[in-house]
Design a protein around this motif. Structure first.
Motif, short mmCIF file in Angstrom:
data_model
loop_
_atom_site.label_atom_id
_atom_site.label_comp_id
_atom_site.label_asym_id
_atom_site.label_seq_id
_atom_site.Cartn_x
_atom_site.Cartn_y
_atom_site.Cartn_z
N ARG A 259 0.87 -1.17 0.00
CA ARG A 259 0.00 0.00 0.00
C ARG A 259 0.91 1.22 0.00
O ARG A 259 1.83 1.31 0.81
N SER A 260 0.64 2.17 -0.88
CA SER A 260 1.58 3.27 -1.09
C SER A 260 0.93 4.62 -0.80
O SER A 260 -0.26 4.84 -1.08
N VAL A 261 1.73 5.53 -0.27
CA VAL A 261 1.28 6.90 -0.02
C VAL A 261 2.47 7.84 -0.20
O VAL A 261 3.60 7.53 0.20
N ALA A 262 2.22 8.98 -0.82
CA ALA A 262 3.21 10.04 -0.92
C ALA A 262 2.83 11.12 0.09
O ALA A 262 1.65 11.45 0.25
N VAL A 263 3.84 11.67 0.77
CA VAL A 263 3.60 12.66 1.82
C VAL A 263 4.50 13.86 1.56
O VAL A 263 5.73 13.73 1.49
N HIS A 264 3.89 15.03 1.41
CA HIS A 264 4.68 16.25 1.15
C HIS A 264 3.87 17.46 1.59
O HIS A 264 2.79 17.71 1.04
N PRO A 265 4.36 18.23 2.57
CA PRO A 265 3.58 19.37 3.07
C PRO A 265 3.69 20.61 2.17
O PRO A 265 4.08 21.69 2.61
N ASN A 266 3.34 20.43 0.92
CA ASN A 266 3.22 21.53 -0.02
C ASN A 266 1.93 21.29 -0.82
O ASN A 266 1.35 20.21 -0.76
N ALA A 267 1.51 22.27 -1.58
CA ALA A 267 0.27 22.14 -2.35
C ALA A 267 0.39 21.01 -3.37
O ALA A 267 1.41 20.85 -4.02
N ALA A 268 -0.68 20.24 -3.53
CA ALA A 268 -0.66 19.10 -4.44
C ALA A 268 -0.45 19.54 -5.88
O ALA A 268 0.12 18.79 -6.68
N ALA A 269 -0.87 20.75 -6.22
CA ALA A 269 -0.74 21.23 -7.60
C ALA A 269 0.69 21.60 -7.95
O ALA A 269 1.04 21.66 -9.14
N PHE A 270 1.54 21.84 -6.94
CA PHE A 270 2.90 22.27 -7.21
C PHE A 270 3.67 21.16 -7.92
O PHE A 270 3.64 20.00 -7.51
N TRP A 271 4.38 21.52 -8.99
CA TRP A 271 5.10 20.57 -9.84
C TRP A 271 4.15 19.53 -10.47
O TRP A 271 4.60 18.47 -10.89
N ASN A 272 2.85 19.81 -10.44
CA ASN A 272 1.87 18.91 -11.05
C ASN A 272 1.84 17.55 -10.37
O ASN A 272 1.49 16.53 -10.97
N ARG A 273 2.17 17.50 -9.09
CA ARG A 273 2.20 16.23 -8.38
C ARG A 273 0.80 15.60 -8.26
O ARG A 273 0.68 14.38 -8.16
N ALA A 274 -0.23 16.41 -8.23
CA ALA A 274 -1.58 15.87 -8.11
C ALA A 274 -1.90 14.91 -9.25
O ALA A 274 -2.67 13.96 -9.07
N GLN A 275 -1.33 15.14 -10.43
CA GLN A 275 -1.52 14.23 -11.55
C GLN A 275 -0.39 13.21 -11.66
O GLN A 275 -0.62 12.07 -12.06
N ALA A 276 0.83 13.63 -11.31
CA ALA A 276 1.98 12.74 -11.48
C ALA A 276 1.94 11.56 -10.52
O ALA A 276 2.26 10.43 -10.91
N TYR A 277 1.55 11.79 -9.27
CA TYR A 277 1.61 10.70 -8.30
C TYR A 277 0.64 9.56 -8.61
O TYR A 277 1.02 8.39 -8.51
N PRO A 278 -0.60 9.82 -8.99
CA PRO A 278 -1.43 8.70 -9.44
C PRO A 278 -0.85 8.00 -10.66
O PRO A 278 -0.96 6.76 -10.77
N ALA A 279 -0.24 8.76 -11.57
CA ALA A 279 0.37 8.14 -12.75
C ALA A 279 1.55 7.25 -12.37
O ALA A 279 1.85 6.28 -13.06
N LEU A 280 2.20 7.56 -11.26
CA LEU A 280 3.31 6.74 -10.77
C LEU A 280 2.82 5.51 -10.00
O LEU A 280 3.62 4.61 -9.74
N GLY A 281 1.54 5.50 -9.64
CA GLY A 281 0.98 4.34 -8.95
C GLY A 281 0.67 4.55 -7.48
O GLY A 281 0.24 3.60 -6.81
N PHE A 282 0.86 5.77 -6.95
CA PHE A 282 0.55 6.01 -5.54
C PHE A 282 -0.96 5.96 -5.32
O PHE A 282 -1.74 6.52 -6.09
N GLU A 283 -1.36 5.29 -4.24
CA GLU A 283 -2.78 5.19 -3.91
C GLU A 283 -3.30 6.49 -3.30
O GLU A 283 -4.45 6.88 -3.54
N ARG A 284 -2.46 7.16 -2.51
CA ARG A 284 -2.87 8.40 -1.85
C ARG A 284 -1.73 9.41 -1.89
O ARG A 284 -0.57 9.06 -2.02
#
Length: 543
Positions: free
Chosen positions: A290-315
């Motif tokens: 089970r995978s999760v990415a944790v980063h205390p910055n806005a999800a939109a920064f560096w487009n992580r909101a789209q990149a992390y699901p594309a990488l396979g992160f569940e949350r």
């Protein structure tokens, strides 16, 4: 021509000559000002990916505004600019530019702008000299040769396709055959049948060992890191960025692909148009993590909101998941990040993969509100550092002590867990310390851009130390090897080459081969080539 196109479009929209001229000049001033600021801090010019922050300006503004120092003079100039704009908005409209003339002017300006963006053949001829001087591997020199606007256009034309470039299969075949025996042995291994460990990866913002600087006390800083390194695999880590661009190191660690393999792409999550990345997270997912990415910055920064699901992160636990009162200086504290990482782990259930990126030690370092003045005053600074540079280094060392303390706290907590846990910890790049590097220099005599960052891989059930200097893109292979997880393909290749005495990532042939293999991996074309080159039947990631 881009400026003329903007001016003409504004003129068609407003029918005000002076206002259109004024707004175009302000836009150019902002563009060149941002470029100068970026060159000064990161030694990299403005790139098309930077302009994508304008699509979602909120998260970017909250970070970048920390770098602005608005004194009375700058505030006065801004007020004058606003007042001048308001006055010019009252300018009388041009009567001659009405009806069909207005529509034709606007359509012409739009057509010119669109053709510039798409790189129509005529424009490529006009900008031919800039294209010939374009060097994606040396962007600062390239921008000096092409000019800012020409460089932005050529970069967009050459590297804005949104896909991974085709691979040189001959180079890939050559590196595989050159290391065939050890690669065959690596690819023959199978994943352990025992319980798999939890995996925690911490990418520590701007972390490096200040003892590399001349006249900085050795042994005073990163004490917890050096203590833990005596019970872990550790060493120097080569990263693909300097003073910023966290996304680049992040890309290498999560995919195992060198940034250089992308042919000049600098912001992968922004510039690559992909909804699926093969990488570390997907291999772990295939083994029940089970995978999760944790980063205390806005999800939109560096487009992580789209990149992390594309990488396979569940949350993705972003800044909204952290309390707003746990700030040190300017950003969420490393202590809050440690707490969140530990909260994501459970001794029961499926194994967990937690990928965390810290924020506390993010620049700027020339000012930092709310730090303990007594702690700051007690920090040992080189005597020859002048008063202008001392705050930069002092603020950084204060925050570095916090990062080091949290590493110790996290490692101690993981050691007490019932479930075996692997901790991969590394810095993403050197910090931007303004005049500090120029005044002190480094003990090894090399430039700041050539300095490595520390890394370690700690196993809560295995305290054997090992020294290993490596690259960021090799880390996922080493991590999976330590977990005894084998994908039978890319990451087993990386782990074998990372420990090979015969593989040199600085050798042009080895570098060309690994870049070609990385492209094949990202394009989903690697496994057939492995079978052809090594004469093996390649297993799937579920092996």
């Amino acid at each position: 021509m881009p400026a003329h196109a903007q001016f003409t479009l504004l003129l068609a929209l407003s029918r005000r000559l002076l206002l259109s001229t004024w707004l175009t000049l302000l836009a150019l001033l902002a563009l060149y000002g941002a470029n100068a600021a970026k060159l000064g801090a990161l030694q990299v010019p403005l790139l098309p990916g930077d302009l994508r922050f304008l699509a979602a300006p909120g998260p970017a503004a909250r970070l970048f505004v920390q770098y602005l120092h608005v004194d009375a003079l700058h505030a006065l100039l801004c007020a004058i600019a606003v007042a001048a704009t308001l006055v010019l908005c009252r300018e009388r409209r041009l009567r001659v530019l009405a009806g069909w003339r207005r529509a034709a002017t606007g359509a012409t300006a739009f057509a010119v702008g669109a053709s510039l963006m798409t790189g129509a053949g005529a424009w490529r001829a006009v900008y031919g000299e800039a294209a010939n001087a374009f060097q994606p591997w040396a962007l600062d020199q390239s921008a000096a040769n092409t000019g800012l606007i020409g460089g932005l256009l050529v970069y967009h034309w050459e590297l804005g396709g949104g896909d991974v470039p085709p691979a040189d299969r001959a180079a890939a075949m050559a590196v595989l055959q050159a290391h065939a025996p050890e690669l065959r042995a690596a690819l023959a291994q199978s994943t352990s049948s025992e319980a798999l460990p939890d995996i925690v990866v911490v990418q520590s913002e701007s972390l490096f060992d200040p003892a590399r600087l001349r006249d900085v006390l050795s042994g005073r800083f990163l004490r917890a890191y050096h203590t833990l390194a005596k019970r872990a695999t550790s060493g120097d880590l080569g990263v693909p960025t300097f003073a910023g661009g966290t996304i680049r190191t992040e890309f290498e660690v999560l995919t195992g692909a060198p940034l250089a393999s992308l042919g000049g792409v600098q912001y992968p999550w922004l510039e690559l148009d992909r909804d699926n990345y093969p990488g570390l997270t997907r291999v772990l997912d295939a083994h029940g993590y089970r995978s999760v990415a944790v980063h205390p910055n806005a999800a939109a920064f560096w487009n992580r909101a789209q990149a992390y699901p594309a990488l396979g992160f569940e949350r993705f636990a972003d800044a909204a998941s952290f309390p707003t009162d746990r700030i040190v200086g300017l950003f969420t504290s490393d202590a809050a990040l440690t707490d969140r990482v530990l909260d994501e782990l459970d001794d029961d259930g499926p194994p967990r993969f937690v990928f965390a990126i810290s924020m506390e030690n993010h620049g700027p370092f020339d000012w930092r509100p709310g730090l303990d003045p007594q702690r700051l005053a007690a920090l040992p600074l080189p005597e020859r550092l002048d008063p202008g540079a001392r705050p930069w280094l002092a603020n950084y060392l204060y925050l570095l002590d916090d990062a080091d303390h949290e590493l110790a706290r996290l490692a101690d907590a993981l050691a007490r867990r019932k479930r075996r846990t692997l901790l991969l910890f590394y810095g993403d790049h050197l910090p931007d310390l303004g005049p500090t590097y120029a005044e002190l220099g480094f003990d090894d005599g090399r430039d700041a851009k050539q300095q490595p960052v520390p890394w370690l891989l700690y196993d809560s059930r295995d305290a054997r130390p090992q020294r290993l200097d490596t690259r960021a893109w090799m880390l996922p292979g080493l991590l999976l090897q330590a977990a005894d997880i084998h994908d039978g393909a890319w990451f087993d290749v990386l782990a074998a080459l990372a420990r090979s005495q015969d593989f040199d990532p600085d050798d042009p042939r080895d570098a060309a081969g690994i870049d070609a293999l990385a492209r094949l991996q990202l394009r989903g074309e690697l496994e057939p080539l492995l079978e052809d080159a090594l004469g093996l039947g390649i297993a799937t990631a579920a092996r």
